[in-house]
Every structure is written in C-alpha cells, then in structure tokens.
Design a protein around this motif. Structure first.
Motif, PDB file in Angstrom:
ATOM      1  N   TRP A 172       0.765  -1.383   0.001  1.00  0.00           N
ATOM      2  CA  TRP A 172      -0.013   0.013   0.103  1.00  0.00           C
ATOM      3  C   TRP A 172       0.874   1.336  -0.025  1.00  0.00           C
ATOM      4  O   TRP A 172       0.741   1.973  -0.660  1.00  0.00           O
ATOM      5  CB  TRP A 172      -0.839  -0.126   1.284  1.00  0.00           C
ATOM      6  CG  TRP A 172      -1.706   1.218   1.365  1.00  0.00           C
ATOM      7  CD1 TRP A 172      -2.931   1.299   0.898  1.00  0.00           C
ATOM      8  CD2 TRP A 172      -1.487   2.446   2.147  1.00  0.00           C
ATOM      9  NE1 TRP A 172      -3.597   2.514   0.807  1.00  0.00           N
ATOM     10  CE2 TRP A 172      -2.694   3.341   1.764  1.00  0.00           C
ATOM     11  CE3 TRP A 172      -0.421   2.836   2.914  1.00  0.00           C
ATOM     12  CZ2 TRP A 172      -2.698   4.458   2.348  1.00  0.00           C
ATOM     13  CZ3 TRP A 172      -0.363   3.976   3.495  1.00  0.00           C
ATOM     14  CH2 TRP A 172      -1.660   5.133   3.062  1.00  0.00           C
ATOM     15  N   ARG A 173       1.878   1.212   0.936  1.00  0.00           N
ATOM     16  CA  ARG A 173       2.910   2.455   0.872  1.00  0.00           C
ATOM     17  C   ARG A 173       3.688   2.601  -0.288  1.00  0.00           C
ATOM     18  O   ARG A 173       3.853   3.793  -1.074  1.00  0.00           O
ATOM     19  CB  ARG A 173       3.946   2.170   1.862  1.00  0.00           C
ATOM     20  CG  ARG A 173       4.612   3.216   2.153  1.00  0.00           C
ATOM     21  CD  ARG A 173       6.087   3.400   1.206  1.00  0.00           C
ATOM     22  NE  ARG A 173       6.869   2.313   1.201  1.00  0.00           N
ATOM     23  CZ  ARG A 173       8.053   2.300   0.597  1.00  0.00           C
ATOM     24  NH1 ARG A 173       8.369   3.037  -0.285  1.00  0.00           N
ATOM     25  NH2 ARG A 173       8.798   1.233   0.950  1.00  0.00           N
ATOM     26  N   ARG A 174       3.732   1.511  -1.266  1.00  0.00           N
ATOM     27  CA  ARG A 174       4.537   1.697  -2.565  1.00  0.00           C
ATOM     28  C   ARG A 174       3.565   2.081  -3.464  1.00  0.00           C
ATOM     29  O   ARG A 174       4.035   2.872  -4.498  1.00  0.00           O
ATOM     30  CB  ARG A 174       5.007   0.239  -3.068  1.00  0.00           C
ATOM     31  CG  ARG A 174       6.345   0.015  -1.981  1.00  0.00           C
ATOM     32  CD  ARG A 174       7.112  -1.215  -2.794  1.00  0.00           C
ATOM     33  NE  ARG A 174       8.073  -1.707  -2.004  1.00  0.00           N
ATOM     34  CZ  ARG A 174       8.045  -2.715  -1.154  1.00  0.00           C
ATOM     35  NH1 ARG A 174       7.021  -3.649  -1.209  1.00  0.00           N
ATOM     36  NH2 ARG A 174       9.242  -3.139  -0.470  1.00  0.00           N
ATOM     37  N   LYS A 175       2.275   1.744  -3.269  1.00  0.00           N
ATOM     38  CA  LYS A 175       1.497   2.208  -4.415  1.00  0.00           C
ATOM     39  C   LYS A 175       0.976   3.704  -4.077  1.00  0.00           C
ATOM     40  O   LYS A 175       0.675   4.349  -5.002  1.00  0.00           O
ATOM     41  CB  LYS A 175       0.188   1.247  -4.144  1.00  0.00           C
ATOM     42  CG  LYS A 175      -1.081   1.591  -5.140  1.00  0.00           C
ATOM     43  CD  LYS A 175      -2.069   0.883  -5.126  1.00  0.00           C
ATOM     44  CE  LYS A 175      -3.333   1.085  -5.924  1.00  0.00           C
ATOM     45  NZ  LYS A 175      -4.448   0.270  -5.855  1.00  0.00           N
ATOM     46  N   HIS A 176       0.860   4.346  -2.911  1.00  0.00           N
ATOM     47  CA  HIS A 176       0.373   5.507  -2.704  1.00  0.00           C
ATOM     48  C   HIS A 176       1.456   6.561  -2.447  1.00  0.00           C
ATOM     49  O   HIS A 176       1.166   7.772  -2.569  1.00  0.00           O
ATOM     50  CB  HIS A 176      -0.407   5.531  -1.663  1.00  0.00           C
ATOM     51  CG  HIS A 176      -1.774   4.701  -1.735  1.00  0.00           C
ATOM     52  ND1 HIS A 176      -1.928   3.274  -1.496  1.00  0.00           N
ATOM     53  CD2 HIS A 176      -2.993   5.064  -2.084  1.00  0.00           C
ATOM     54  CE1 HIS A 176      -3.186   2.779  -1.925  1.00  0.00           C
ATOM     55  NE2 HIS A 176      -3.874   4.106  -2.060  1.00  0.00           N
ATOM     56  N   PHE A 177       2.736   6.107  -2.259  1.00  0.00           N
ATOM     57  CA  PHE A 177       3.753   6.959  -1.855  1.00  0.00           C
ATOM     58  C   PHE A 177       5.100   6.772  -2.826  1.00  0.00           C
ATOM     59  O   PHE A 177       5.565   5.469  -2.737  1.00  0.00           O
ATOM     60  CB  PHE A 177       4.208   7.036  -0.132  1.00  0.00           C
ATOM     61  CG  PHE A 177       2.863   7.622   0.464  1.00  0.00           C
ATOM     62  CD1 PHE A 177       2.755   9.026   0.665  1.00  0.00           C
ATOM     63  CD2 PHE A 177       2.259   6.955   1.229  1.00  0.00           C
ATOM     64  CE1 PHE A 177       1.736   9.278   1.523  1.00  0.00           C
ATOM     65  CE2 PHE A 177       1.354   6.987   2.042  1.00  0.00           C
ATOM     66  CZ  PHE A 177       1.014   8.266   2.267  1.00  0.00           C
ATOM     67  N   SER A 178       5.421   7.779  -3.272  1.00  0.00           N
ATOM     68  CA  SER A 178       6.782   7.470  -4.118  1.00  0.00           C
ATOM     69  C   SER A 178       7.836   7.332  -3.098  1.00  0.00           C
ATOM     70  O   SER A 178       7.602   7.696  -1.915  1.00  0.00           O
ATOM     71  CB  SER A 178       7.111   8.687  -4.931  1.00  0.00           C
ATOM     72  OG  SER A 178       7.445   9.934  -4.007  1.00  0.00           O
TER      73      SER A 178
ATOM     74  N   THR B 159       8.984  10.726  -1.479  1.00  0.00           N
ATOM     75  CA  THR B 159       8.182  11.079  -0.477  1.00  0.00           C
ATOM     76  C   THR B 159       8.156  10.312   0.793  1.00  0.00           C
ATOM     77  O   THR B 159       8.247  10.966   1.865  1.00  0.00           O
ATOM     78  CB  THR B 159       6.514  11.164  -1.180  1.00  0.00           C
ATOM     79  OG1 THR B 159       6.573  11.934  -2.300  1.00  0.00           O
ATOM     80  CG2 THR B 159       5.635  11.472  -0.058  1.00  0.00           C
TER      81      THR B 159
END
Length: 599
Positions: free
Chosen positions: A17-23, A26
C-alpha cells in the motif's frame, strides 16, 4: 504460526500500500520527519534522567568544603553501567560516533536494535553519578540507530539506510543542542554523508523537526546563556590566531592522551579490574577537582557569564581550593590537564559517554585561561574579554578534536547565540584545525578506522572501495586439492566443477599452491599420464595472497601490482578461505558507483 503468518501478511500488504500511494522520495521525507521526532524525544529523556539523578545525589552538598561522596558516586555509576551493559545489553556500546562510522562503511548502515535505547540508559547512569563524559555521542548513536532500524523495518536499500542514519545523527545534535545548522554540518563533516539534492531535504527535515520539538518542550533559549562583552575588533586578531593555535595544541594533547590511556585499558580483559583502575582514578580526581563531576556545563556557564574574580572563584566550591581565589588559574589548569584522564577512566572503567561535552568543557577553560593570562600580562596592550574567549575556546576545541571546523563554528554560535562574533569564531576554528592536522590527519573518532582502511570519505573512489565488503567478492570453495593427489584424481575433480582455478592445501587446509586449469589442459586427457604426475608437481606458487582482514584498497593494489586475475584469500593462520577475481571486484565497483551516483 498462523498468527505470525497473518501478521506478516498484513505488514506485506502495508508495504505494498505504501509503494502504491507514496513515491520513494516522499516516503523518505516522511521517515526523516519520524526520525527527527523520535530522536528529539530520546534526547529530552536522556537530559531529564541525567539532571534528576545529579540533583538527587548532590543537592545537599556543602559548597565550602570537599565532599567524600565524590569518592563513591562515580564508582557506583560505572559499576551499575557495567552490569547493565554486560548482563542486559550484552554488547559493546562505547565510542558511539566511531560505531556509526563503522556501520556506514562496513555494515551497510545497519545498527543493532538495542542501540535505540541502551546508550540512553547507560549514559544516564554514568553521567548522573558523576562520570566525566558527555551525553551527546550516546544520543547521536541512538538517533542513528533509530534511523537505521526504521529504514530496516520498511526494507529500504542500503543507500537510503545511510541517509536515515545521517538523519538520526543530525536530529540528535539538533535536538540535544538546539542547533539545527550544526546538526546538518556535523553529519556532512564528521559522518561523511555526501550532500546532494536528494539528501539535503531529509537531513534538514530531521534537524528542524528535532530542534523544533526541543524548543517546544524546553523553551527557545540557547543551551548556554551568553552576553557578549565587546564586538569584533581588528586589533584582537593576533589574539584570536594565538587562541586557535593554543586550542589546536590542547586538542592534540587530548586526542593522543586519550588514545594512549584507552590502549592501557584494553590490555585488561577482566571488567572488575577495569572498574578498580578506572573508578579509583575517576573518584580521586573528582574529589580533588569537583568540576570534573558529570558533563561540566555548570562551569562553562560560570566562566562565560561571571562578572569578575568574585564570581569565577565559585568554580572552586566543594573543593580543597575553596577560599583561595589566588589559585583559580592553577585550579583551572589542573582541570584542563586531568579532564582527559577522568573521561578515559569513566569509559575505560565500564561507563558510557562521549567527548562532545569534554571538548566544550576543555575549550571553555582553555579560552578563559588564555584570556586571563593575556590580560594579566597586558600582552600587546590589547584587552581581550574573558567571556568572549571562553566561548571562542569551545569552538577551537570542538574543531580540533573532531576535525570539524564548520561544526565548531555553527555549533558554538547556536549554543550561545554568539552570532555577532562569527568572524572570531571562524579565525579560531580554522587556526585550531590547521594546527592539529599538522600532527594528526584524522579525528579522534576516525583515526582507528582510517588505519584499518574502514573509514568512509568524500573521495568517491575511496568511498566505494570502503563500502565494498570483502565477503561479497570472495568465491568460497568446496573442492580442495592436496599435493599427494595424482593427475587422474585431479581430472575427476575438474570434470565435475565449473571452476578454472583450484587451491592446493595441506592436512590443516593451509594454502600451499594453486592449480590453474589452463596449465594442465594439455595433459588432462592423456590417461597414460594419470599416475605419473601428482598435484604437488603440477601446482604453482600463487603470485600473492590476500588476508581476510585486508581492506579493499589493499586488494585492488595487490591486483595492480601482480597483474593477476585471481588471488587466494587466507585467514590469520594461513588457512584457505576462497578466491577473489578481479572481474568480480570491478563488477561490484561499477554497481556501487552507479548506486552512489544515482541522485
């Protein structure tokens, strides 16, 4: 087992989820913010623990005479710290900044999890009970460990881990000193973290976050109250230059004496013998010179804010010198001389602490003694303000001991608010640094690592070689030849292997020669020779051999010297470990170069 699998699955989903929503960039900025918050909290907790313990132990002391408890408290503190380290932590937690440098250069910036809390408790006990060291190096190690372990949790690569280690160190200096600029500069100068556009913003975020949280909790005042006597004057420049040289020489004395004393303590393996020696030295010195108790920040504040002999003489309270104002310079000179013995005895005896505070402490005393002697003798008919020179001396010692002139300038300016003396700060800092590098090319933190070739520097080529691990380029072998084998046995081993070079060892696996496939290729298919030749007759002497403890600098230099493509590696007893191929070294070098250059 199912619960563990579910928890792991949840965490994996969180990472996805982190990799999908945050570069990646960031998320690094978010982590640097978290590092700043956690590091500032650790610094605040450590300072509060130290002050509570010191107040509880010394609040009732009589200022007019010596106190026998000075003989007891430091030994108790070192003893308790030693027990904590040996039976709870079970790991060496001394030399915090050196450990960070080693982790960056040799451990892919991975620092053990216990370092996020163990140094805080150990140094609080040591310093609270009177250990003559500082809390700053332990908190820098704590901050770096927080950054390293936070990055590990989220499975960041080694380059990002290095940056987060730097963020932790920068946040620690910023938080404990309320000095965000010094935190940034310290990371660049001392930890050798390269300043790029990718690293600047995370470091700044950690620095500002840590300093901001500390300001919010403890107020916006500087760590040391300082009231400048006179502004910068040109006729004092010679005095500033001489003060810088004096601070450089004191730094040299501090560095070399500490190294010599540490070597003596290393000769003793029994912790109770170390406690006996270190505790005895420390307690006696503190009994005779109470200013050596703890960090010594009270004496710094006194010398920078005293309004004359009446105030300065209070430095001798609780000591045998009390009431003898004419002996103030002698008292301070003895403190200057024996501070290094007290600091080394603290850590050598089993305590935990750093040299930030001792450097500031000695610098303040050095500047004050220099200015008092100057004024008493009316040198050059120029008056030099004692308060100003006490502050400038701190900059000089910090620059000299740490080989970090910029850190010295900005740290002291932020610690005291003495920005109006920026020009004198620069003069003293540069002169101190130039003085000590004429004798010692490396700082007290890095000299031991530099001698082993384990120090990361801003020199790109050397940095890459330092970051390369010998283990990653060694080809381990399962096939061993002995000199009694005949050619037929050799051919059977070669036919089942994909290698082109083989070690020849004796019964103890000590390397005695090498067989190259190209050297036996012309006879390996002639079966009539299988029982005629032995490995001992066919083997060659190796062009050179490498030690498992050699640095990559040595490895590359040996390849260049011998023009070999493959070299054997042995341990300290000559036992064969494996082969290193030049091609593999070059491949790893190119990969690391690409990683470091990727901004």
């Amino acid at each position: 087992m199912k619960a563990e699998q579910t928890e792991l699955t949840i965490f994996e989903r969180l990472l996805l989820w982190r990799r999908k929503h945050f570069s990646e960039r960031t998320f690094i900025l978010m982590l640097s913010f978290m590092v700043g918050i956690l590091t500032a909290c650790a610094a605040l907790i450590l300072k509060e623990l130290i002050h509570k313990i010191q107040f509880f132990l010394t609040n009732q002391f009589d200022a007019t005479g010596s106190n026998w408890l000075y003989l007891v408290y430091p030994v108790i503190g070192i003893f308790l710290t030693g027990l904590f380290v040996r039976y709870v932590v079970k790991d060496d937690i001394s030399h915090g900044v050196t450990k960070i440098l080693f982790a960056i250069a040799q451990k892919q910036s991975k620092i053990k999890g216990h370092n996020t809390w163990s140094s805080v408790l150990a140094s609080a006990i040591t310093i609270g009970f009177g250990g003559s060291v500082g809390a700053e190096a332990p908190i820098v190690l704590t901050g770096s460990a927080i950054g390293s372990n936070l990055g590990n949790i989220f499975r960041m690569n080694s380059k990002t881990l290095m940056l987060l280690v730097g963020c932790g160190a920068a946040g620690a200096v910023s938080g404990i000193f309320k000095a965000p600029i010094a935190g940034l500069v310290f990371t660049l100068e001392v930890l050798m973290i390269d300043l790029t556009m990718a690293s600047l913003l995370p470091l700044l975020i950690s620095c500002v976050t840590a300093a901001g949280l500390t300001f919010a909790v403890s107020g916006t005042g500087t760590v040391f109250e300082f009231h400048m006597q006179d502004a910068f004057r040109v006729d004092r420049i010679p005095a500033y230059i001489l003060l810088g040289i004096f601070c450089g020489l004191v730094s040299l004395y501090f560095t070399r004496t500490m190294n010599s004393l540490e070597d003596i303590f290393r000769k003793y393996s029994n912790p109770y013998m170390k406690l006996l020696i270190g505790g005895s030295i420390l307690s006696i010195l503190i009994y005779l010179l109470p200013s050596l108790y703890g960090e010594g920040y009270e004496l710094i504040a006194l010398l920078m804010n005293g309004n004359g002999p009446e105030d300065w003489n209070s430095a001798m309270e609780n000591s045998l010198f009390y009431g003898h104002g004419d002996l103030l310079l002698l008292y301070l000179a003895l403190v200057l001389l024996f501070k290094v013995f007290a600091s080394t005895a603290t850590n050598g005896g089993g305590g935990c602490g750093g040299i930030f505070a001792p450097s500031l402490f000695l610098g303040c005393i050095s500047g004050f003694i220099f200015s008092r002697v100057w004024n008493i003798n009316s040198l050059m008919s120029v008056y030099v303000p004692e308060k100003n020179f006490a502050m400038l001396g701190m900059c000089g010692l910090m620059s000299g001991v740490m080989h970090a002139p910029l850190t010295g300038i900005f740290l002291i300016a932020e610690l005291t608010g003495g920005y109006q003396l920026f020009m004198p700060l620069m003069i003293v800092s540069v002169c101190s640094y130039l003085t000590i590098i004429a004798f010692e090319p490396h700082s007290i933190y890095s000299m031991r690592l530099a001698k082993k070739g384990q120090l990361l520097t801003h020199h790109k080529d050397r940095a890459i070689l330092t970051l390369m691990s010998l283990d990653t380029v060694i080809d381990k072998y399962d096939e061993y030849l002995n000199p009694q084998m005949n050619l037929g046995e050799l051919v059977r081993i070669i036919s089942s292997s994909k290698r082109d070079v083989f070690p020849v060892v004796d019964k103890s696996n000590v390397l005695i020669g090498i067989i190259y496939l190209d050297d036996v290729r012309h006879i390996m298919f002639r079966q009539e020779l299988y029982h005629r030749f032995t490995v001992g007759e066919l083997m060659k002497e190796y062009p050179a051999r490498l030690s498992i403890n050699d640095s990559m600098d040595v490895v590359v230099a040996t390849f260049d010297k011998t023009n070999a493509w493959t070299l054997p590696v042995v341990d300290d007893d000559g036992v064969f470990v494996g082969f290193i191929r030049k091609s593999k070294v070059f491949t790893n070098y190119r990969q690391l170069l690409a990683d470091l250059s990727d901004d």
